[in-house]
Scaffold this motif. Sequence first.
Motif, PDB file in Angstrom:
ATOM      1  N   UNK A   1     -59.762 -41.837 -13.505  1.00 48.89           N
ATOM      2  CA  UNK A   1     -58.534 -41.671 -14.264  1.00 48.89           C
ATOM      3  C   UNK A   1     -57.252 -42.246 -13.379  1.00 48.89           C
ATOM      4  N   UNK A   2     -57.180 -41.913 -11.936  1.00 45.25           N
ATOM      5  CA  UNK A   2     -55.880 -42.382 -11.540  1.00 45.25           C
ATOM      6  C   UNK A   2     -55.974 -43.756 -11.293  1.00 45.25           C
ATOM      7  N   UNK A   3     -56.878 -44.626 -11.251  1.00 43.77           N
ATOM      8  CA  UNK A   3     -57.073 -45.955 -11.267  1.00 43.77           C
ATOM      9  C   UNK A   3     -56.476 -46.440 -12.570  1.00 43.77           C
ATOM     10  N   UNK A   4     -56.816 -46.055 -13.607  1.00 44.68           N
ATOM     11  CA  UNK A   4     -56.347 -46.416 -14.845  1.00 44.68           C
ATOM     12  C   UNK A   4     -54.922 -46.281 -14.875  1.00 44.68           C
ATOM     13  N   UNK A   5     -54.386 -45.007 -14.200  1.00 44.60           N
ATOM     14  CA  UNK A   5     -53.128 -44.732 -14.570  1.00 44.60           C
ATOM     15  C   UNK A   5     -52.180 -45.570 -13.578  1.00 44.60           C
ATOM     16  N   UNK A   6     -52.630 -45.651 -12.232  1.00 37.65           N
ATOM     17  CA  UNK A   6     -51.946 -46.788 -11.456  1.00 37.65           C
ATOM     18  C   UNK A   6     -51.630 -48.058 -11.868  1.00 37.65           C
ATOM     19  N   UNK A   7     -52.851 -48.533 -12.455  1.00 44.21           N
ATOM     20  CA  UNK A   7     -52.734 -50.251 -13.015  1.00 44.21           C
ATOM     21  C   UNK A   7     -51.722 -50.196 -13.930  1.00 44.21           C
ATOM     22  N   UNK A   8     -51.716 -49.215 -14.895  1.00 46.91           N
ATOM     23  CA  UNK A   8     -50.966 -49.250 -16.091  1.00 46.91           C
ATOM     24  C   UNK A   8     -49.466 -48.940 -15.318  1.00 46.91           C
ATOM     25  N   UNK A   9     -49.060 -48.337 -14.473  1.00 47.24           N
ATOM     26  CA  UNK A   9     -47.947 -47.713 -14.014  1.00 47.24           C
ATOM     27  C   UNK A   9     -47.120 -48.948 -13.107  1.00 47.24           C
ATOM     28  N   UNK A  10     -48.019 -49.701 -12.577  1.00 45.61           N
ATOM     29  CA  UNK A  10     -47.575 -50.963 -11.719  1.00 45.61           C
ATOM     30  C   UNK A  10     -47.182 -52.000 -12.854  1.00 45.61           C
TER      31      UNK A  10
ATOM     32  N   UNK B   1     -58.521 -55.956  -8.816  1.00 49.96           N
ATOM     33  CA  UNK B   1     -58.988 -56.891  -9.784  1.00 49.96           C
ATOM     34  C   UNK B   1     -58.397 -56.556 -11.173  1.00 49.96           C
ATOM     35  N   UNK B   2     -58.510 -55.317 -11.517  1.00 54.92           N
ATOM     36  CA  UNK B   2     -57.923 -54.871 -12.638  1.00 54.92           C
ATOM     37  C   UNK B   2     -56.325 -55.101 -12.762  1.00 54.92           C
ATOM     38  N   UNK B   3     -55.550 -54.727 -11.669  1.00 55.18           N
ATOM     39  CA  UNK B   3     -54.369 -54.808 -11.834  1.00 55.18           C
ATOM     40  C   UNK B   3     -54.013 -56.305 -12.048  1.00 55.18           C
ATOM     41  N   UNK B   4     -54.617 -57.411 -11.410  1.00 53.82           N
ATOM     42  CA  UNK B   4     -54.386 -58.459 -11.570  1.00 53.82           C
ATOM     43  C   UNK B   4     -54.730 -59.278 -13.103  1.00 53.82           C
ATOM     44  N   UNK B   5     -55.830 -58.846 -13.551  1.00 52.02           N
ATOM     45  CA  UNK B   5     -55.835 -59.173 -14.937  1.00 52.02           C
ATOM     46  C   UNK B   5     -54.793 -58.310 -16.006  1.00 52.02           C
ATOM     47  N   UNK B   6     -54.312 -57.292 -15.594  1.00 45.29           N
ATOM     48  CA  UNK B   6     -53.299 -56.693 -16.638  1.00 45.29           C
ATOM     49  C   UNK B   6     -52.121 -57.055 -16.251  1.00 45.29           C
ATOM     50  N   UNK B   7     -51.718 -57.702 -15.027  1.00 48.57           N
ATOM     51  CA  UNK B   7     -50.385 -58.378 -14.821  1.00 48.57           C
ATOM     52  C   UNK B   7     -50.288 -59.407 -15.744  1.00 48.57           C
TER      53      UNK B   7
END
Length: 377
Positions: free
Chosen positions: A151-160, A200-206
């Motif tokens: 849950x933190x990882x999802x929140x963190x990616x969305x936040x960044x 990897x998730x962050x790069x995809x969402x960015x």
Amino acid sequence: MDEEVVTELTISDGTLFEPKDFYPKFSWSVTPQYCMFGDGSRTLTPSEISIISEKSDFICLEKDHAWKELGYAEMGAKHEVAAFKQIKPDIKVLYYFNSAYAWPFTSYNENFTTNKIDDYPELKKFLIINEETGELEHRNNIFFFDVLNPDFRRWWVETVVSGVTFSGADGVFIDQMHGFSWLRNDKAEEVKLTMGEMMASLKEKLGADKILLGNNAARLEDVFPVIDATMFEHYSETVTNSKENLLKEWDDMLRIAKAGKISIYRFGVEVENDVSIEGLSGSEKENALEQLSKERLEYYHACYLIGAQPYAYFQYGWGWRLWKGPLVDYPELNKPLGLPKGAYKRVIENGWEFTREFENASVWVNTETKEGKVSWK
């Protein structure tokens, strides 16, 4: 190396660097610089904007920039992105976020403080708890993120992504990608794998057109494949600045270039603990550190030039604050450099003296005695 086919993008082994179209412009005309800085109290003046933009096409705004003046750090980033883009549209400006420490300078993190966190149990679950005491782990009351919490990882990616989008930045600098693995040695491998998945998730969402820069990530095997850039921070005189590690980093810089990724070679003289700063504090210490940075520039500059590749940038000063280097004039860094004429050479097998030639400079360094010379032609 055949000099007739050398270009700005020729790697020291003769192959060509393949940049992505969202990278900053790169040139060997002078020493390529990256600037990273922050002032938590205020925004930049027009003069400071001008000074920094003349130095570099590639910059980052530190974690707390202008939060006291504007309320939140993402507001500071948005303000400065617009200011830099107005006078230099092609400049690449990065947002900052930490993957380990819950710095409370943004609106996204403002409730991660000792007097608020108990009122936000949904956020408290994102933090590491000491298994023996049951208390939240912290350093000087800055809490630790738990990368193992999905849950933190999802929140963190969305936040960044929210911070990058809101600020209009060209990407993000991610700091502290260790996941506090040493606090849970039995899960250290899981932490490493999970950190790679989160990046990897962050790069995809960015999105494909944003730069993802990871601090000290050159040897993080689960993170390195998904990032666009990495920094060599040099935070320790005995560890990161050792002759053995510098040699490894020159090989890393070659590997990074061949992978089509950006590298930043950051040095700060504050790690030297020189006698010139002993017992000093405040402005006296800052003035002494500035003078020391000027005296030691040639050595650190030479260390960078020995291993530099296309899209390798030099960052220099004595800290991360606005007044710790970014506004200082280092004339040597603006001298005509020109293309490198091949790879570095080791003067004596297994020795610690190295040389390298550029069109307009001859470089020598001894990483054992910590001496360097850049002879301009």
